[in-house]
Design an enzyme around this catalytic site. Sequence first.
Site, short mmCIF file in Angstrom:
data_model
loop_
_atom_site.label_atom_id
_atom_site.label_comp_id
_atom_site.label_asym_id
_atom_site.label_seq_id
_atom_site.Cartn_x
_atom_site.Cartn_y
_atom_site.Cartn_z
N ASP A 19 28.73 29.33 45.35
CA ASP A 19 28.49 30.28 44.27
C ASP A 19 28.70 31.73 44.70
OD1 ASP A 19 26.29 30.37 45.98
OD2 ASP A 19 24.90 29.55 44.53
N ASN A 72 12.61 26.74 41.98
CA ASN A 72 12.58 26.03 40.69
C ASN A 72 13.47 24.78 40.70
OD1 ASN A 72 15.12 27.11 40.60
ND2 ASN A 72 14.84 28.30 38.74
N HIS A 115 16.62 24.59 41.75
CA HIS A 115 18.06 24.75 41.52
C HIS A 115 18.87 24.42 42.77
CE1 HIS A 115 17.81 29.35 42.51
NE2 HIS A 115 18.50 28.79 43.48
N GLU A 160 20.60 26.37 37.35
CA GLU A 160 19.20 26.55 36.99
C GLU A 160 18.70 25.35 36.18
OE1 GLU A 160 17.69 28.75 38.44
OE2 GLU A 160 18.52 30.77 38.27
#
Length: 252
Positions: free
Chosen positions: A67, A136, A138, A143
Site C-alpha cells: 500500500d 482494528n 486491517h 479497513e
Amino acid sequence: MKILVSQDYQSLSQKACGFIEEEVNRNPASVLGLATGSTPLQTYHEMAEGHKTRAVDYHNISTINLDEYVGLGESDPQSYHFFMKEHLFDKVNINQARTYIPNGLADDLEEECSRYEQLIDQIGPPDLQILGIGQNGHIGFNEPRTSFKSETHIIKLAESTRKANARFFKSLEDVPKSAITMGIQSILKSKKILLLASGENKAEAIRSLLEDPPSDDVPASALCFHKNVTLLVDKEAYKKVEYLRGDELNHD
Ligand code: GLP
C-alpha cells in the site's frame, strides 16, 4: 493457520527473517510481498544484517508492497516508498528497478489501482507475503467491512487508523485521509503468507482473528480461507487468546 508464539518482538523478528531468508536462499528470484508499519522494522533490520553477515543475496528478487498513502511521493519521509528505501532497499543488494509500490501521486488513481493489480499478476503473485495487522484487524489498508473479494483499490482510512499512524507524522491533520491498497483478494493470491503481530495493542485483533468466525469486521480473518498462512505472534499480542488449537501452537 500455523501459529508460532514467540517470547518477544526480537525473537519474532528473527523468526520472520529466517522465513524470508529460507525463501530467498531456496529461490533467488523470489517475489516477496512487503509491508510497512512498526512491526516489520526489526525483521528488515535482521535481513540487512543477514545480507552483511550471512551473505544472503537479494539481487534477483522482486518485491511488491501492499500500500501507499494517497498524496505522498517517494521523497516524502512519511511515504511508504521512503520507508522501504530507508529500512530495507538501501540496506541490501536489491535491484530497486524490481521493487513495486503503488503510486500515491498518480493523476488517475483508479487507473493506478488497475495497473497495480495487473502488475501483481504479472510479477507475482508473491511467493511469500509479509503482513502486519492493524489494531482494528486491517491488513494492508483494508479497513473493516472491505469485501474479501476486493482487488487493489482506494480506501478511506478509518479514523482509528489515522490516529494509530499519527505517530509517524507531525500531527493528526497531516495523516492522509486515503490510501491505495492491495485488496484482500489480491493478498490471498500470494502462495505463502506470514502475518506478524507484536505487542498488547494487537491482542484484541489477534483474539478476534483466532476465536471469532471470519467476518469482514476483521479483515485479517479472510486469511482463514488461505491454505498456507503462518502467524508469528509474541506473547503480548497472544495474551487474550484462550482457545488453544493443539498442535497448531508452538512456543519458543
Ligand atoms: C499500517 C499499514 C499496515 C500495517 C499496520 C500496522 O496501517 N498499512 O500494512 O500492518 O499499519 O502497523 P504497525 O505495525 O505499525 O502496528
